[in-house]
Write an enzyme that holds these catalytic residues in place. Sequence first.
Site, PDB file in Angstrom:
ATOM      1  N   ILE A 150       6.861  -7.887  -0.408  1.00  0.00           N
ATOM      2  CA  ILE A 150       7.234  -9.122  -1.118  1.00  0.00           C
ATOM      3  C   ILE A 150       8.519  -9.732  -0.558  1.00  0.00           C
ATOM      4  CG2 ILE A 150       6.054  -8.678  -3.301  1.00  0.00           C
ATOM      5  CD1 ILE A 150       8.778  -7.605  -4.393  1.00  0.00           C
TER       6      ILE A 150
ATOM      7  N   GLY B 196      16.808   9.714 -22.803  1.00  0.00           N
ATOM      8  CA  GLY B 196      16.606   8.259 -22.867  1.00  0.00           C
ATOM      9  C   GLY B 196      15.368   7.825 -23.633  1.00  0.00           C
TER      10      GLY B 196
ATOM     11  N   LEU C 183       0.820  -1.225   0.000  1.00  0.00           N
ATOM     12  CA  LEU C 183       0.000   0.000   0.000  1.00  0.00           C
ATOM     13  C   LEU C 183       0.848   1.267   0.000  1.00  0.00           C
ATOM     14  CD1 LEU C 183      -3.096  -0.899   2.257  1.00  0.00           C
ATOM     15  CD2 LEU C 183      -2.770  -1.222  -0.200  1.00  0.00           C
TER      16      LEU C 183
ATOM     17  N   TYR D 151      15.631   0.756 -14.214  1.00  0.00           N
ATOM     18  CA  TYR D 151      14.300   0.134 -14.181  1.00  0.00           C
ATOM     19  C   TYR D 151      14.215  -1.039 -15.162  1.00  0.00           C
ATOM     20  CZ  TYR D 151       9.488  -0.658 -15.527  1.00  0.00           C
ATOM     21  OH  TYR D 151       8.311  -1.269 -15.850  1.00  0.00           O
TER      22      TYR D 151
ATOM     23  N   ARG E  34      12.975  14.177 -23.778  1.00  0.00           N
ATOM     24  CA  ARG E  34      13.271  13.627 -22.453  1.00  0.00           C
ATOM     25  C   ARG E  34      14.435  12.647 -22.604  1.00  0.00           C
ATOM     26  NH1 ARG E  34       8.314  10.703 -19.423  1.00  0.00           N
ATOM     27  NH2 ARG E  34       8.649   9.227 -21.113  1.00  0.00           N
TER      28      ARG E  34
ATOM     29  N   PHE F 215       7.442  16.040 -25.270  1.00  0.00           N
ATOM     30  CA  PHE F 215       8.895  15.893 -25.186  1.00  0.00           C
ATOM     31  C   PHE F 215       9.509  15.639 -26.561  1.00  0.00           C
ATOM     32  CE2 PHE F 215       8.005  14.172 -20.684  1.00  0.00           C
ATOM     33  CZ  PHE F 215       8.141  15.435 -20.122  1.00  0.00           C
TER      34      PHE F 215
ATOM     35  N   GLY G  95      -0.093   1.557  -3.862  1.00  0.00           N
ATOM     36  CA  GLY G  95      -1.419   1.009  -4.145  1.00  0.00           C
ATOM     37  C   GLY G  95      -2.436   1.543  -3.147  1.00  0.00           C
TER      38      GLY G  95
HETATM   39  N1  UDP Z   1       5.568  12.074 -23.342  1.00  0.00           N
HETATM   40  C1  UDP Z   1       5.384  13.442 -23.514  1.00  0.00           C
HETATM   41  N2  UDP Z   1       4.989  14.171 -22.427  1.00  0.00           N
HETATM   42  C2  UDP Z   1       4.761  13.641 -21.189  1.00  0.00           C
HETATM   43  C3  UDP Z   1       4.955  12.242 -21.028  1.00  0.00           C
HETATM   44  C4  UDP Z   1       5.367  11.496 -22.127  1.00  0.00           C
HETATM   45  O1  UDP Z   1       5.575  13.980 -24.607  1.00  0.00           O
HETATM   46  O2  UDP Z   1       4.414  14.369 -20.249  1.00  0.00           O
HETATM   47  C5  UDP Z   1       5.969  11.257 -24.502  1.00  0.00           C
HETATM   48  C6  UDP Z   1       7.289  10.502 -24.352  1.00  0.00           C
HETATM   49  O3  UDP Z   1       8.370  11.313 -24.780  1.00  0.00           O
HETATM   50  C7  UDP Z   1       7.055   9.282 -25.251  1.00  0.00           C
HETATM   51  C8  UDP Z   1       5.555   9.014 -25.106  1.00  0.00           C
HETATM   52  O4  UDP Z   1       4.992  10.247 -24.641  1.00  0.00           O
HETATM   53  O5  UDP Z   1       7.307   9.608 -26.608  1.00  0.00           O
HETATM   54  C9  UDP Z   1       5.242   7.922 -24.102  1.00  0.00           C
HETATM   55  O6  UDP Z   1       5.874   8.229 -22.876  1.00  0.00           O
HETATM   56  P1  UDP Z   1       5.515   7.433 -21.540  1.00  0.00           P
HETATM   57  O7  UDP Z   1       6.291   8.055 -20.416  1.00  0.00           O
HETATM   58  O8  UDP Z   1       4.036   7.364 -21.372  1.00  0.00           O
HETATM   59  O9  UDP Z   1       6.013   5.966 -21.817  1.00  0.00           O
HETATM   60  P2  UDP Z   1       7.452   5.375 -22.206  1.00  0.00           P
HETATM   61  O10 UDP Z   1       7.280   4.795 -23.560  1.00  0.00           O
HETATM   62  O11 UDP Z   1       8.450   6.480 -22.166  1.00  0.00           O
HETATM   63  O12 UDP Z   1       7.687   4.344 -21.178  1.00  0.00           O
END
Ligand code: UDP
Length: 330
Positions: free
Chosen positions: A51, A283, A33, A140, A281, A207, A36
């Site tokens: 866990i 990565g 929790l 992650y 963003r 992004f 969650g």
């Molecule tokens: N994205 C965005 N603005 C946000 C969050 C995500 O433009 O506030 C874009 C991000 O750059 C990616 C897509 O949305 O191209 C999916 O991002 P998300 O974080 O949902 O999932 P990821 O594929 O990165 O795990």
Amino acid sequence: MTVLVTGGAGYIGSITTRLLVERGFGVVVLDSLELGHRAAVNDVPLVVGNIADSDLVTRVCREHKVSDVVHFAAYKAVGESMQNPTKYFDNNVAGTHSLIAAVVSAGVENVVFSSTAAIYGDPDIVPVTEDAEVRCESVYAATKRMTEQILEWYSATRNLRSVSLRYFNAAGAASDGTLGEDWRYSQNLVPHVMKALLGFAPALKVFGNDYSTPDGTGIRDYIHVEDLAESHVAALQYLRGGGDTMICNVGTGVGTSVMDIISTTERVTGRAVPYDIAPRRAGDPARYFANASKAERVLGWTSRRLLDDIIASAFAWHSAHPHGHAASQA
Ligand code: UDP
């Protein structure tokens, strides 16, 4: 025969738990929790704990006659995993290993594991298949890959079989609007779109619009969380039917850009999404989406819901629960 669902009070976990109950499975939820919420579990038996607490896991397995585990409990913020790798290795890998060791000792034979398509990094070829090169670009993702390997080694050495489901981008909410994601704990696109749309954030940050994609924004494979939940039921049935340990993509096979999400949201909700173009963003790959043919072939599973369903359900959920499940108890 009871299914132990770890993280069953979280976003994907609660929707899967409810589906398992609807399909006639006996279920017990184990959730700390921390992220969650009790309200998400409703009247399913809930054990509050960690866990990594082997004594607790052993007791739960014995008392509830646990035969299978669906393992969701994990931290999932990519950025945070780079700031605080110890937290992620500790919980997602060491904690998961304690869990697996305890449930194997208790006689559990089947594990369905929440893995991630983040393992593929920036793949050379899309749609991406399960045999694509592993290119973890975050702690992650690495914790998920390590867990897949732990499960594979337990299959090789013990009486344990597993399905690691590599999720693409889970999105949307339960179609009855009662279960969904708490946007306070999410970095993902759809909750952020909804936050801006509903006036809880000034504007969505897009992004990057200079990727080599048709509209310049990132492309992903958004899978409705209820379809994702169905894949766990299919994986469980596969394992109960004697299926071998395997890894399987869970996606729609359709690539959708950030601008597609914005325009679909505007069409479905009839409201404008305020947004600004922001730098990329760190990565973030340009594009990936699933080849989901293995899930269809081996599990008999395909996604059925559309992007419109994702947006409509997310809109209904977030409109009614701007503070997540906290509002349910207010
Ligand atoms: N994205 C965005 N603005 C946000 C969050 C995500 O433009 O506030 C874009 C991000 O750059 C990616 C897509 O949305 O191209 C999916 O991002 P998300 O974080 O949902 O999932 P990821 O594929 O990165 O795990």
